[in-house]
Scaffold this motif. Structure first.
Motif, PDB file in Angstrom:
ATOM      1  N   UNK A 294      21.084  -2.708  13.044  1.00 22.57           N
ATOM      2  CA  UNK A 294      22.431  -1.919  12.967  1.00 22.57           C
ATOM      3  C   UNK A 294      22.063  -1.119  11.382  1.00 22.57           C
ATOM      4  N   UNK A 295      20.912  -1.244  11.142  1.00 22.09           N
ATOM      5  CA  UNK A 295      20.602  -0.231   9.794  1.00 22.09           C
ATOM      6  C   UNK A 295      20.375   1.163  10.584  1.00 22.09           C
ATOM      7  N   UNK A 296      20.205   1.179  11.877  1.00 17.22           N
ATOM      8  CA  UNK A 296      20.102   2.581  12.637  1.00 17.22           C
ATOM      9  C   UNK A 296      21.467   2.788  13.155  1.00 17.22           C
ATOM     10  N   UNK A 297      21.741   1.660  13.995  1.00 14.93           N
ATOM     11  CA  UNK A 297      23.484   1.890  14.495  1.00 14.93           C
ATOM     12  C   UNK A 297      24.361   2.590  13.737  1.00 14.93           C
ATOM     13  N   UNK A 298      24.580   1.835  12.563  1.00 13.87           N
ATOM     14  CA  UNK A 298      25.414   2.352  11.495  1.00 13.87           C
ATOM     15  C   UNK A 298      25.428   3.640  11.166  1.00 13.87           C
ATOM     16  N   UNK A 299      24.211   3.930  10.843  1.00 16.14           N
ATOM     17  CA  UNK A 299      23.828   5.380  10.271  1.00 16.14           C
ATOM     18  C   UNK A 299      24.403   6.211  11.511  1.00 16.14           C
TER      19      UNK A 299
ATOM     20  N   UNK B 100      24.745   1.425   2.558  1.00 20.41           N
ATOM     21  CA  UNK B 100      24.284   2.528   2.045  1.00 20.41           C
ATOM     22  C   UNK B 100      23.773   3.310   3.318  1.00 20.41           C
ATOM     23  N   UNK B 101      23.312   2.676   4.423  1.00 20.78           N
ATOM     24  CA  UNK B 101      22.773   3.292   5.612  1.00 20.78           C
ATOM     25  C   UNK B 101      23.989   3.964   6.291  1.00 20.78           C
ATOM     26  N   UNK B 102      25.281   3.504   6.339  1.00 20.91           N
ATOM     27  CA  UNK B 102      26.428   4.199   6.814  1.00 20.91           C
ATOM     28  C   UNK B 102      26.666   5.551   5.925  1.00 20.91           C
ATOM     29  N   UNK B 103      26.603   5.507   4.608  1.00 20.99           N
ATOM     30  CA  UNK B 103      26.808   6.309   3.669  1.00 20.99           C
ATOM     31  C   UNK B 103      25.760   7.567   3.924  1.00 20.99           C
ATOM     32  N   UNK B 104      24.497   7.275   4.257  1.00 21.11           N
ATOM     33  CA  UNK B 104      23.315   8.250   4.453  1.00 21.11           C
ATOM     34  C   UNK B 104      23.885   8.786   5.766  1.00 21.11           C
ATOM     35  N   UNK B 105      24.152   7.991   6.784  1.00 21.49           N
ATOM     36  CA  UNK B 105      24.443   8.265   8.252  1.00 21.49           C
ATOM     37  C   UNK B 105      25.542   9.614   8.152  1.00 21.49           C
ATOM     38  N   UNK B 106      26.611   9.437   7.300  1.00 19.20           N
ATOM     39  CA  UNK B 106      27.704  10.638   7.413  1.00 19.20           C
ATOM     40  C   UNK B 106      27.050  11.668   6.799  1.00 19.20           C
ATOM     41  N   UNK B 107      25.979  12.079   6.335  1.00 19.71           N
ATOM     42  CA  UNK B 107      25.395  13.214   6.122  1.00 19.71           C
ATOM     43  C   UNK B 107      25.085  14.086   7.363  1.00 19.71           C
ATOM     44  N   UNK B 108      25.051  13.403   8.366  1.00 21.49           N
ATOM     45  CA  UNK B 108      24.790  13.986   9.900  1.00 21.49           C
ATOM     46  C   UNK B 108      25.780  15.353   9.957  1.00 21.49           C
ATOM     47  N   UNK B 109      27.034  15.061   9.411  1.00 20.25           N
ATOM     48  CA  UNK B 109      27.930  16.176   9.664  1.00 20.25           C
ATOM     49  C   UNK B 109      27.795  17.239   8.891  1.00 20.25           C
TER      50      UNK B 109
ATOM     51  N   UNK C 260      21.525   5.905  -0.411  1.00 24.29           N
ATOM     52  CA  UNK C 260      20.145   5.791  -0.760  1.00 24.29           C
ATOM     53  C   UNK C 260      19.947   4.871  -1.603  1.00 24.29           C
ATOM     54  N   UNK C 261      20.587   4.958  -2.884  1.00 24.92           N
ATOM     55  CA  UNK C 261      20.549   4.176  -4.067  1.00 24.92           C
ATOM     56  C   UNK C 261      20.651   2.491  -3.595  1.00 24.92           C
ATOM     57  N   UNK C 262      21.664   2.505  -2.752  1.00 26.59           N
ATOM     58  CA  UNK C 262      22.227   1.024  -2.238  1.00 26.59           C
ATOM     59  C   UNK C 262      20.986   0.407  -1.471  1.00 26.59           C
ATOM     60  N   UNK C 263      20.180   1.085  -0.644  1.00 31.90           N
ATOM     61  CA  UNK C 263      19.145   0.659   0.044  1.00 31.90           C
ATOM     62  C   UNK C 263      17.939   0.280  -0.785  1.00 31.90           C
ATOM     63  N   UNK C 264      18.009   0.946  -1.934  1.00 31.33           N
ATOM     64  CA  UNK C 264      16.644   0.700  -2.752  1.00 31.33           C
ATOM     65  C   UNK C 264      16.768  -0.465  -3.758  1.00 31.33           C
ATOM     66  N   UNK C 265      17.819  -0.626  -4.200  1.00 34.13           N
ATOM     67  CA  UNK C 265      18.276  -1.687  -5.185  1.00 34.13           C
ATOM     68  C   UNK C 265      18.170  -3.072  -4.837  1.00 34.13           C
ATOM     69  N   UNK C 266      17.787  -4.116  -5.394  1.00 31.91           N
ATOM     70  CA  UNK C 266      17.564  -5.706  -4.736  1.00 31.91           C
ATOM     71  C   UNK C 266      18.823  -6.154  -4.653  1.00 31.91           C
ATOM     72  N   UNK C 267      19.612  -5.777  -3.662  1.00 32.85           N
ATOM     73  CA  UNK C 267      21.030  -6.116  -3.322  1.00 32.85           C
ATOM     74  C   UNK C 267      20.946  -6.851  -2.060  1.00 32.85           C
TER      75      UNK C 267
END
Length: 460
Positions: A52-57, A107-116, A92-99
């Protein structure tokens, strides 16, 4: 200042647009597929959940593209682009932090929205660059994902092997933050046009229908074991899209101008994009999977993530070269000949992989040929659409083509998975499955050539 004129430093703007296009592709694709296994180990989740880290993006990008395409037609395009780049930095920050892992998915969904943003950058180029630079920039933006794969896959694989998943995600944070800062200084204001009112009803309906369509197409296991359920979901998604189309036709300010999409050249280009995308992604996914199969299966080369990423370098390099060459060929050859030649190149790659793949160099060569064909095809496609599209509708028209490409790619990936699954009795498919999939893909690509020959791909 008249913002419709060429900007003071067009080379800087052109370099910025292309660089951001490549960055987006690196962050969205290269921090997804190559890291699925490592993410599963890092967070203690299954491979299916890690996927889902790929699918959601990809889903977020597919939904965001037409919405951003409409917002980009108004005077607030710069604000919208900065907001989306900022969302990419936060993601990107959400993917880096120890969460917890849920924050990685957000975070991956927010990154993926950049495709637009790709279609918005095409609109920027068309508004602020001269005709020659516009053609070059749009062609290179069209192949940005091709170029990004060859850069990002081996790089993300190497960083993950050396320093772990969060270090690879740190690369995404660094490049998205750099892109945001550069955009603040380089990105021009949009021309003074009337404000565009967002069709909220259309956006909501598309947000439901499009992910449902892409998800059901890509679920190989569902089609293999629960065909009836898959067909039901597919029909429901198509009916929702039909309802969305009816809504758009009868909306004063639609999310997508359906009337423009009915133009013969635009409609033909989208049909060709869908048909061509099926074969192109089918072969790409097969080659990637084949070279990573352990030789104990009786074929394959057992490459790790980093080594498999290096196999993709010729794909990206030759795809980028094709993107540079296509603008110079467009006037001499015309759209039909360009699309025909690029599709025929993809067909050559299919035949090569179908007939010879016992030595590593053969899949590498096939991948390089495929990259050149995909790059030329992708770079030629915008010329067909934009020749009959008003400047104000650039982002909207190209956003639909981008969604069509996503559906074609998903269909090709699922088709390849179903064919290989039908040839699997143990852990790995029999090698005959790759041959069968390659010949079926070659047939689909040959059918695309016939479609190109008969559809009205006219110049303006």
């Amino acid at each position: 200042m008249n913002t419709t004129q060429v900007v003071a430093k067009p080379r800087v703007l052109m370099a910025f647009l292309v660089a951001v296009g490549v960055i987006l592709s690196v962050v969205i694709g290269s921090l997804g597929a190559p890291l699925i296994t490592a993410v599963a180990q890092q967070y203690g989740v299954s491979l299916a959940v890690s996927q889902w880290t790929l699918t959601l993006a990809l889903l977020a990008g597919a939904v965001a593209t037409p919405v951003l395409g409409r917002l980009g037609a108004g005077p607030r395009r710069r604000t919208v682009m900065l907001a989306m780049l900022g969302a990419g930095v936060v993601g990107s920050l959400l993917t880096v932090l120890p969460l917890p892992f849920a924050f990685v998915l957000i975070g991956r969904a927010l990154q993926g929205s950049g495709l637009g943003l790709i279609v918005l950058m095409m609109a920027v180029a068309r508004d602020h660059l001269d005709e020659v630079r516009t053609a070059k920039t749009i062609a290179l933006l069209s192949v940005a994902s091709t170029a990004g794969i060859g850069i990002g896959y081996p790089l993300s694989g190497f960083i993950t092997d050396v320093a772990g998943v969060r270090a690879a995600y740190g690369l995404g944070l660094a490049v998205t933050a750099t892109a945001f800062v550069a955009a603040v200084f380089v990105l021009p204001q949009a021309p003074d046009r009337p404000s565009v009112r967002l069709d909220v009803r259309g956006a909501i309906l598309l947000t439901i229908a499009l992910p449902a369509l892409l998800l059901v197409i890509g679920q190989t296991t569902l089609w293999q074991h629960h065909t009836g359920v898959a067909l039901t979901v597919l029909i429901a998604a198509l009916l929702l899209l039909a309802g969305w189309t009816f809504l758009e036709v009868h909306t004063e300010n639609p999310l997508v101008d359906i009337g423009l999409l009915r133009h013969p050249a635009v409609a033909a280009a989208n049909v060709v994009m869908f048909a061509g995308g099926i074969g192109m992604y089918l072969l790409f996914s097969m080659i990637t999977r084949y070279v990573q199969t352990p030789s104990a299966a009786g074929y394959g080369f057992g490459l790790n993530t980093f080594q498999a990423g290096l196999v993709l370098v010729p794909f990206s390099l030759l795809g980028f070269v094709a993107g540079r060459l296509v603008p110079g060929w467009r006037e001499r050859l015309g759209p039909r000949m360009l699309l025909t030649a690029s599709t025929a190149t993809v067909l050559v790659a299919f035949v090569l992989f179908a007939t010879v793949r016992s030595h590593l160099v053969e899949p590498i060569v096939a991948n390089g040929i495929l990259g050149f064909g995909v790059g030329a095809f992708s770079a030629a496609m915008p010329g067909v659409i934009l020749a009959v599209t008003p400047k104000a509708e650039t982002a909207s028209a190209m956003s639909v083509n981008a969604v069509v490409r996503s559906v074609g790619f998903s269909t090709g990936s699922a088709l390849g998975g179903l064919i290989l699954a039908a040839h699997t009795t143990g852990v790995f498919p029999r090698e005959s499955g790759y041959g069968a999939a390659a010949w079926i893909g070659a047939a689909a690509t040959a059918a695309t050539l016939l479609i190109i020959a008969v559809l009205p791909l006219r110049r303006q």
